[in-house]
Motif scaffolding. Structure first.
Motif, mmCIF file in Angstrom:
data_model
loop_
_atom_site.group_PDB
_atom_site.id
_atom_site.type_symbol
_atom_site.label_atom_id
_atom_site.label_comp_id
_atom_site.label_asym_id
_atom_site.label_seq_id
_atom_site.Cartn_x
_atom_site.Cartn_y
_atom_site.Cartn_z
ATOM 1 N N ASN A 105 1.253 12.230 15.164
ATOM 2 C CA ASN A 105 1.019 11.740 13.797
ATOM 3 C C ASN A 105 1.280 10.198 13.890
ATOM 4 O O ASN A 105 1.299 9.931 15.063
ATOM 5 N N LYS A 106 1.052 9.617 12.944
ATOM 6 C CA LYS A 106 0.993 7.881 12.952
ATOM 7 C C LYS A 106 2.059 7.217 12.233
ATOM 8 O O LYS A 106 2.705 7.816 11.640
ATOM 9 N N LEU A 107 2.325 6.086 12.866
ATOM 10 C CA LEU A 107 3.335 5.270 12.221
ATOM 11 C C LEU A 107 2.934 4.626 10.978
ATOM 12 O O LEU A 107 1.798 4.106 10.923
ATOM 13 N N GLU A 108 3.642 4.848 10.129
ATOM 14 C CA GLU A 108 3.315 4.306 8.874
ATOM 15 C C GLU A 108 4.160 2.671 8.606
ATOM 16 O O GLU A 108 4.924 2.772 9.213
ATOM 17 N N PRO A 109 3.347 1.999 7.617
ATOM 18 C CA PRO A 109 4.043 0.547 7.833
ATOM 19 C C PRO A 109 5.510 0.829 6.888
ATOM 20 O O PRO A 109 5.767 1.659 6.482
ATOM 21 N N PHE A 110 6.322 -0.197 7.435
ATOM 22 C CA PHE A 110 7.859 -0.084 7.101
ATOM 23 C C PHE A 110 8.350 -1.493 6.856
ATOM 24 O O PHE A 110 7.858 -2.656 7.540
ATOM 25 N N ASN A 111 9.476 -1.727 5.932
ATOM 26 C CA ASN A 111 10.055 -3.114 6.046
ATOM 27 C C ASN A 111 10.926 -3.214 7.092
ATOM 28 O O ASN A 111 11.626 -2.399 7.629
ATOM 29 N N ALA A 112 10.964 -4.688 7.522
ATOM 30 C CA ALA A 112 11.886 -5.065 8.570
ATOM 31 C C ALA A 112 12.459 -6.235 8.074
ATOM 32 O O ALA A 112 11.903 -7.122 7.493
ATOM 33 N N ALA A 113 13.667 -6.535 8.674
ATOM 34 C CA ALA A 113 14.674 -7.617 8.207
ATOM 35 C C ALA A 113 14.409 -8.746 9.590
ATOM 36 O O ALA A 113 14.458 -8.163 10.665
ATOM 37 N N ILE A 114 14.061 -9.946 9.234
ATOM 38 C CA ILE A 114 13.888 -10.922 10.337
ATOM 39 C C ILE A 114 15.101 -11.738 10.337
ATOM 40 O O ILE A 114 15.658 -12.300 9.543
ATOM 41 N N TYR A 115 15.495 -11.961 11.564
ATOM 42 C CA TYR A 115 16.607 -13.057 11.984
ATOM 43 C C TYR A 115 16.101 -13.832 12.922
ATOM 44 O O TYR A 115 15.676 -13.670 14.224
ATOM 45 N N THR A 116 16.238 -15.247 12.697
ATOM 46 C CA THR A 116 15.538 -16.376 13.606
ATOM 47 C C THR A 116 17.002 -16.914 14.118
ATOM 48 O O THR A 116 17.830 -17.034 13.744
ATOM 49 N N LEU A 117 16.635 -17.364 15.521
ATOM 50 C CA LEU A 117 17.375 -18.176 16.119
ATOM 51 C C LEU A 117 18.120 -19.537 15.585
ATOM 52 O O LEU A 117 17.051 -20.232 15.219
ATOM 53 N N GLU A 118 19.208 -19.577 15.517
ATOM 54 C CA GLU A 118 19.675 -20.936 15.166
ATOM 55 C C GLU A 118 20.291 -21.620 16.146
ATOM 56 O O GLU A 118 20.417 -22.852 16.330
ATOM 57 N N THR A 119 20.872 -20.982 17.110
ATOM 58 C CA THR A 119 21.233 -21.525 18.470
ATOM 59 C C THR A 119 20.022 -22.087 19.411
ATOM 60 O O THR A 119 18.988 -21.400 19.692
ATOM 61 N N ALA A 120 20.099 -22.983 19.997
ATOM 62 C CA ALA A 120 19.047 -23.767 21.046
ATOM 63 C C ALA A 120 19.247 -22.725 22.190
ATOM 64 O O ALA A 120 20.027 -22.912 22.961
ATOM 65 N N VAL A 121 18.062 -22.330 22.349
ATOM 66 C CA VAL A 121 18.001 -21.410 23.831
ATOM 67 C C VAL A 121 16.695 -21.865 24.438
ATOM 68 O O VAL A 121 15.567 -22.093 23.926
ATOM 69 N N PRO A 122 16.665 -22.178 25.773
ATOM 70 C CA PRO A 122 15.698 -22.850 26.578
ATOM 71 C C PRO A 122 14.532 -21.828 26.487
ATOM 72 O O PRO A 122 14.866 -20.605 26.586
ATOM 73 N N GLU A 123 13.302 -21.944 26.166
ATOM 74 C CA GLU A 123 12.025 -21.339 26.372
ATOM 75 C C GLU A 123 11.978 -20.459 27.307
ATOM 76 O O GLU A 123 11.292 -19.361 27.325
ATOM 77 N N SER A 124 12.232 -21.079 28.539
ATOM 78 C CA SER A 124 12.046 -20.085 29.734
ATOM 79 C C SER A 124 12.952 -18.775 29.789
ATOM 80 O O SER A 124 12.602 -17.887 30.361
ATOM 81 N N VAL A 125 14.109 -18.726 28.888
ATOM 82 C CA VAL A 125 14.988 -17.500 28.919
ATOM 83 C C VAL A 125 15.000 -16.916 27.558
ATOM 84 O O VAL A 125 15.804 -15.958 27.382
ATOM 85 N N ARG A 126 14.406 -17.549 26.352
ATOM 86 C CA ARG A 126 14.530 -17.310 25.159
ATOM 87 C C ARG A 126 14.114 -15.881 24.929
ATOM 88 O O ARG A 126 15.116 -15.084 24.159
ATOM 89 N N PHE A 127 13.157 -15.545 25.493
ATOM 90 C CA PHE A 127 12.869 -13.930 25.113
ATOM 91 C C PHE A 127 13.645 -12.940 25.754
ATOM 92 O O PHE A 127 13.931 -12.035 25.049
ATOM 93 N N ASN A 128 14.136 -13.375 26.888
ATOM 94 C CA ASN A 128 15.321 -12.526 27.724
ATOM 95 C C ASN A 128 16.390 -12.436 26.641
ATOM 96 O O ASN A 128 17.127 -11.219 26.612
ATOM 97 N N VAL A 129 16.904 -13.585 26.034
ATOM 98 C CA VAL A 129 17.968 -13.472 25.372
ATOM 99 C C VAL A 129 17.942 -12.865 24.044
ATOM 100 O O VAL A 129 18.666 -12.073 23.550
ATOM 101 N N LEU A 130 16.426 -12.655 23.356
ATOM 102 C CA LEU A 130 16.183 -12.029 22.245
ATOM 103 C C LEU A 130 16.451 -10.696 22.413
ATOM 104 O O LEU A 130 17.031 -9.896 21.606
ATOM 105 N N TRP A 131 16.060 -10.134 23.571
ATOM 106 C CA TRP A 131 16.059 -8.665 24.004
ATOM 107 C C TRP A 131 17.699 -8.199 24.163
ATOM 108 O O TRP A 131 17.927 -7.477 23.810
#
Length: 372
Positions: A105-131
């Motif tokens: 079966n296939k994935l249907e569109p769905f709503n998602a809540a977005i949370y943006t970073l307020e804390t300054a995190v270096p770009e080199s590790v930002r994706f790791n921190v988001l995970w």
């Protein structure tokens, strides 16, 4: 058949060269061509983007990786395909094959809540921190969460469920805060990377529940197929999801072996730059520095202090040859390739079905060998 060159992303861009497939394509020149491929991948996939990759050589694979935002993944995938296409053309080989399992079966569109970073995190590790943050949220709330873009995480939102205004968590870089920034309609056509992250995380969870040791997009059985007091050789898989524009999910599965020491590291055997696996959770990484019985290591994309007794070294072909075990390990790999359909089906049966935003995605148990 496995891909010769594959690309994946989990905290960094990683390009992997499959040495067994290279040996099949060019048995008499595989060692020479491997070195040429490494240089071509460095040049086309990394240096053109201003990146300097680290190179990890193991018995069956050569991996090149470098920290980079996920927005560059498409470029690297196209560059890797061009490198492989050029090589196959020179070797006069035609179509190759990947073992794929399609969702019923296939994935249907769905709503998602977005949370943006307020804390300054270096770009080199930002994706790791988001995970890190996404996994903390998942553990605390039971809701799927994953990075969305370069500065936010997102999670499915449901009618009647009030989302918090902020999310705070202690991560490897300290306390990190995100702020609710509204909802977005997630669709397979527009949010492929986010959905792929959710699928990978769901597959990891199913594999762990089945007793496999999971390391990024690889999963290994917890027993050794080689009787040896020095090394453990465990069969396993590399998996990668593809989200089709119509919402169907393809799961690509290829064979992997984990070859590592039986005995943990000691101050005498540990050294900076050594590739290791952590015994408690199966995650791999590299030692940065050693101090007595402790070391600083980057494990699973996170830099932390680790007891040496918690780590075992991952062996390379050179080290296996020194131990007189290289031929036995290669023989085990070929056994797995010879029965690959059985092992691939076994993995998909283990995964069975996954849930994304309350939608059950079930994979067909029958592999579809599709020309790539």
């Amino acid at each position: 058949m496995p891909r010769l060159i594959s690309v994946d992303y989990d905290r960094e861009i990683r390009v992997t060269i499959n040495l067994l497939e290279l040996e099949r394509l060019a048995p008499r020149r595989s060692a020479e061509i491997a070195d040429q491929l490494v240089e071509a991948v460095k040049r086309e996939c990394f240096k053109n983007l201003g990146l300097t990759p680290s190179v990890d050589r193991s018995l069956l694979y050569i991996s090149l990786s470098a920290p980079s935002p996920p927005t560059r993944l498409g470029y690297v995938e196209r560059a890797a395909e061009a490198v492989e296409r050029t090589l196959r053309s020179k070797l006069m080989h035609g179509t190759h094959y990947a073992t794929l399992f399609s969702s019923k079966n296939k994935l249907e569109p769905f709503n998602a809540a977005i949370y943006t970073l307020e804390t300054a995190v270096p770009e080199s590790v930002r994706f790791n921190v988001l995970w890190e943050l996404a996994r903390i949220v998942r553990k605390a709330s039971g809701l799927e969460a994953a990075p969305l873009g370069r500065n936010a995480i997102a999670m499915p939102s449901y009618e009647g469920v009030k989302m918090p205004k902020t999310l705070k968590a202690e991560t490897s870089v300290g306390l990190v805060e995100t702020v609710y920034a509204g909802n977005v309609k997630i669709t397979p056509r527009k949010h492929t990377r986010f959905l792929k992250n959710l699928v990978h995380e769901a597959v990891r969870e199913k594999a762990r529940l089945a007793g496999l040791q999971v390391d990024r997009e690889t999963a290994f059985y917890d027993y050794s197929v080689l009787e040896s007091g020095e090394v453990a050789v465990r069969r396993g898989y590399h998996f990668a999801a593809q989200i089709m524009p119509d919402g169907y999910v393809l799961l690509s599965v290829t064979p992997r072996l984990s070859v590592e020491a039986v005995k943990p590291l000691t101050p005498e055997t540990a050294a900076p730059g050594l590739t290791v696996r952590r015994l408690s959770d199966g995650l791999s990484g590299k030692i940065i520095s050693v101090s007595g019985s402790l070391c600083r290591a980057r494990i699973g994309g996170v830099t932390e202090e680790v007891e040496l007794g918690e780590l075992v070294p991952i062996f390379t072909m050179k080290e296996l040859a020194r131990l007189g075990l290289a031929r036995k390990v290669i023989a085990e790999s070929r056994k797995m390739h010879a029965r690959w359909n059985f092992y691939a089906r076994k993995f998909v049966e283990t995964v069975g079905s996954i849930e994304i935003a309350s939608q059950k995605i079930e994979f067909s148990p029958d592999p579809a060998p599709l020309g790539v």
